[in-house]
Design a protein around this motif. Sequence first.
Motif, mmCIF file in Angstrom:
data_model
loop_
_atom_site.group_PDB
_atom_site.id
_atom_site.type_symbol
_atom_site.label_atom_id
_atom_site.label_comp_id
_atom_site.label_asym_id
_atom_site.label_seq_id
_atom_site.Cartn_x
_atom_site.Cartn_y
_atom_site.Cartn_z
ATOM 1 N N LYS A 6 0.826 -1.197 0.000
ATOM 2 C CA LYS A 6 0.000 0.000 0.000
ATOM 3 C C LYS A 6 0.862 1.249 0.000
ATOM 4 O O LYS A 6 1.821 1.381 0.747
ATOM 5 C CB LYS A 6 -0.919 -0.009 1.230
ATOM 6 C CG LYS A 6 -1.978 -1.114 1.169
ATOM 7 C CD LYS A 6 -2.868 -1.080 2.392
ATOM 8 C CE LYS A 6 -3.924 -2.177 2.328
ATOM 9 N NZ LYS A 6 -4.793 -2.175 3.521
ATOM 10 N N GLY A 7 0.490 2.189 -0.860
ATOM 11 C CA GLY A 7 1.212 3.446 -0.919
ATOM 12 C C GLY A 7 2.492 3.384 -1.710
ATOM 13 O O GLY A 7 3.217 4.369 -1.801
ATOM 14 N N THR A 8 2.789 2.249 -2.317
ATOM 15 C CA THR A 8 4.007 2.111 -3.115
ATOM 16 C C THR A 8 3.644 2.112 -4.587
ATOM 17 O O THR A 8 2.933 1.231 -5.062
ATOM 18 C CB THR A 8 4.744 0.807 -2.770
ATOM 19 O OG1 THR A 8 5.013 0.797 -1.368
ATOM 20 C CG2 THR A 8 6.050 0.719 -3.541
ATOM 21 N N SER A 11 6.461 2.667 -10.009
ATOM 22 C CA SER A 11 7.703 3.312 -10.427
ATOM 23 C C SER A 11 8.758 3.275 -9.335
ATOM 24 O O SER A 11 9.950 3.441 -9.598
ATOM 25 C CB SER A 11 7.432 4.765 -10.839
ATOM 26 O OG SER A 11 6.929 5.505 -9.726
ATOM 27 N N GLU A 12 8.326 3.060 -8.081
ATOM 28 C CA GLU A 12 9.257 3.018 -6.963
ATOM 29 C C GLU A 12 9.834 1.626 -6.749
ATOM 30 O O GLU A 12 10.786 1.456 -5.987
ATOM 31 C CB GLU A 12 8.547 3.476 -5.680
ATOM 32 C CG GLU A 12 8.013 4.900 -5.747
ATOM 33 C CD GLU A 12 7.223 5.255 -4.508
ATOM 34 O OE1 GLU A 12 7.353 4.528 -3.511
ATOM 35 O OE2 GLU A 12 6.480 6.245 -4.542
ATOM 36 N N ARG A 13 9.261 0.626 -7.402
ATOM 37 C CA ARG A 13 9.737 -0.737 -7.243
ATOM 38 C C ARG A 13 10.838 -1.031 -8.246
ATOM 39 O O ARG A 13 10.930 -0.432 -9.305
ATOM 40 C CB ARG A 13 8.587 -1.722 -7.441
ATOM 41 C CG ARG A 13 7.452 -1.600 -6.435
ATOM 42 C CD ARG A 13 6.480 -2.747 -6.629
ATOM 43 N NE ARG A 13 5.405 -2.713 -5.648
ATOM 44 C CZ ARG A 13 4.215 -2.176 -5.870
ATOM 45 N NH1 ARG A 13 3.957 -1.641 -7.039
ATOM 46 N NH2 ARG A 13 3.295 -2.186 -4.931
ATOM 47 N N THR A 14 11.668 -2.027 -7.925
ATOM 48 C CA THR A 14 12.669 -2.490 -8.878
ATOM 49 C C THR A 14 11.978 -3.298 -9.968
ATOM 50 O O THR A 14 10.838 -3.756 -9.810
ATOM 51 C CB THR A 14 13.723 -3.365 -8.187
ATOM 52 O OG1 THR A 14 13.071 -4.557 -7.690
ATOM 53 C CG2 THR A 14 14.392 -2.629 -7.032
ATOM 54 N N SER A 290 21.570 -7.036 -11.091
ATOM 55 C CA SER A 290 20.932 -5.990 -10.296
ATOM 56 C C SER A 290 19.433 -6.253 -10.257
ATOM 57 O O SER A 290 18.866 -6.800 -11.203
ATOM 58 C CB SER A 290 21.196 -4.608 -10.908
ATOM 59 O OG SER A 290 20.305 -3.638 -10.380
ATOM 60 N N ARG A 291 18.804 -5.861 -9.166
ATOM 61 C CA ARG A 291 17.350 -6.013 -9.082
ATOM 62 C C ARG A 291 16.640 -5.108 -10.084
ATOM 63 O O ARG A 291 15.447 -5.285 -10.355
ATOM 64 C CB ARG A 291 16.869 -5.692 -7.665
ATOM 65 C CG ARG A 291 17.345 -6.680 -6.610
ATOM 66 C CD ARG A 291 16.776 -6.316 -5.247
ATOM 67 N NE ARG A 291 17.355 -7.125 -4.174
ATOM 68 C CZ ARG A 291 16.872 -8.284 -3.771
ATOM 69 N NH1 ARG A 291 15.788 -8.783 -4.361
ATOM 70 N NH2 ARG A 291 17.443 -8.959 -2.785
ATOM 71 N N GLN A 292 17.369 -4.153 -10.619
ATOM 72 C CA GLN A 292 16.781 -3.265 -11.627
ATOM 73 C C GLN A 292 16.722 -3.907 -13.006
ATOM 74 O O GLN A 292 16.034 -3.409 -13.896
ATOM 75 C CB GLN A 292 17.587 -1.959 -11.704
ATOM 76 C CG GLN A 292 17.558 -1.117 -10.438
ATOM 77 C CD GLN A 292 16.171 -0.561 -10.129
ATOM 78 O OE1 GLN A 292 15.256 -0.631 -10.945
ATOM 79 N NE2 GLN A 292 16.006 -0.013 -8.931
ATOM 80 N N ASP A 293 17.449 -5.002 -13.203
ATOM 81 C CA ASP A 293 17.420 -5.686 -14.499
ATOM 82 C C ASP A 293 16.103 -6.454 -14.639
ATOM 83 O O ASP A 293 15.765 -7.261 -13.766
ATOM 84 C CB ASP A 293 18.591 -6.661 -14.621
ATOM 85 C CG ASP A 293 19.936 -5.963 -14.585
ATOM 86 O OD1 ASP A 293 20.009 -4.826 -15.085
ATOM 87 O OD2 ASP A 293 20.902 -6.541 -14.045
#
Length: 363
Positions: A6-8, A11-14, A290-293
Amino acid sequence: MYGSDKGTDDSERTAFRRAEKKYKLYYDDTYKSSKKKKLPKHVDLSEVIDFKNILESYKQDGSLPVGVKATTCDLDRPVFCLENRPGFYFIPGALSLQEQCQWIRESLMDFPQPPNRTNHNAIYGPIQDLFIAAKEKKVLVEHDEISDFNLDSDVEPSISNGSTHNWKFVEENTVSSRRGTACKSISASVLLRKLRWSTLGLQFDWSKRSYNISLPHNKIPSALCQLAKRMAAAAMPTGEEFKPEAAIVNYFASGDTLGGHLDDMEADWSKPIVSMSLGCKAIFLLGGKSRQDPPIAMFLRSGDVVLMAGEARECFHGVPRIFIDEESEEISFLERHLSNQDDLHFLEYIRNSRININIRQVF
C-alpha cells in the motif's frame, strides 16, 4: 513475505519486484461476501518462456526461439541455454516419473528427519517422523503438559529444542478429551503444511548465512548424489566432476513465494547449483546482476532441472507463483502414479504443493 504494497507506486519498485507482483497469486474479491470459492485473478502469461513447448518444437524440426540455444551432453535430451544469461541451463523433463515419485516421498519422509534441520527447529526443536504423525492425525504437545495425558512414564519425548521445553506427538483424541484445559499444542498436519525448508548434507546456518560444518547431519543419499552429478555435467568445467555436499529442500504451498535472492555462500561459483522441481507447476524469475534488471519468466514443471553456474550465480532469481488449480498444475501423470493406497498421503500433499531440491558443492 514482502510486507504491504500500500502506498508504493510501481515506479518506486525495482524491475524484479514489479515482475514478482505481476505473477504473484491474487484472488478476485468481486464476491467478498459470497460463500463461493475464491478464484485466482487472471494473469497474463504470454511472456513466460515454456521450455516444454520449446523441446517439442526442437524435436520436430530443430527450431528454436531467438535467444535460446541447445547443447548436447550425456543425457537423453537436449539442454537449453539463454544467450543473455551465460551459465544458465534448463533441462525440461529431466527426471523420470519414477525418480519424481521417489524424491517426493523422500522429501517428505526422510529429508526433514533429525539431525537435518528444518524451519521448525527454532520453535519446536528437531521433529521426528513429521509426515507419519500427520498421516496418523497426531498432535504435537509441549512436554510440560505431557504428564497430564497419562502417557507411559518410560516414553521419552520425541523432540527437544535444547531447553526445558520438550514436545511429543500424541493421539488427537487424547487432546480433544481435554478441551477447556490450557495446553500448548499444534496438529502434525498443520506443521507439515508449514514446513518450508529442510537441509541435507552440510548444514546451512540461516542466522549467520554460512555453512556450519560442525553441525551433525545426514549425508545426501547416494542415489541423489549420482543424479545430481549426471545433471550437473552440462555446466561443469571441462574435466571436473560435481561434488554434492549440501542441499536445501524448499516446500511451497498455495500462495507461497520465494523472493528474489542470490545463492552466494558457496566457495566456487563456477560449480553449478542443481535445482530439481517436483509437484505443481511454478513460475521462475531469472533476473540480472541488479534487481533493476528486468527478469525473464519461465515455467517450471515437475521433473524439470535448472543449473546455475558461473555468471548465472550472480543473477537474482525467485519463484513468485505456484499453480494448484487442476487446469494449470499439470500433475495428472503424478496423480496416476501415486494413486495406490500406500501413496495416497503423498498424493494429497503434492496436489497442492511444490518441492524444490537445490544441491550444491560447498567447497
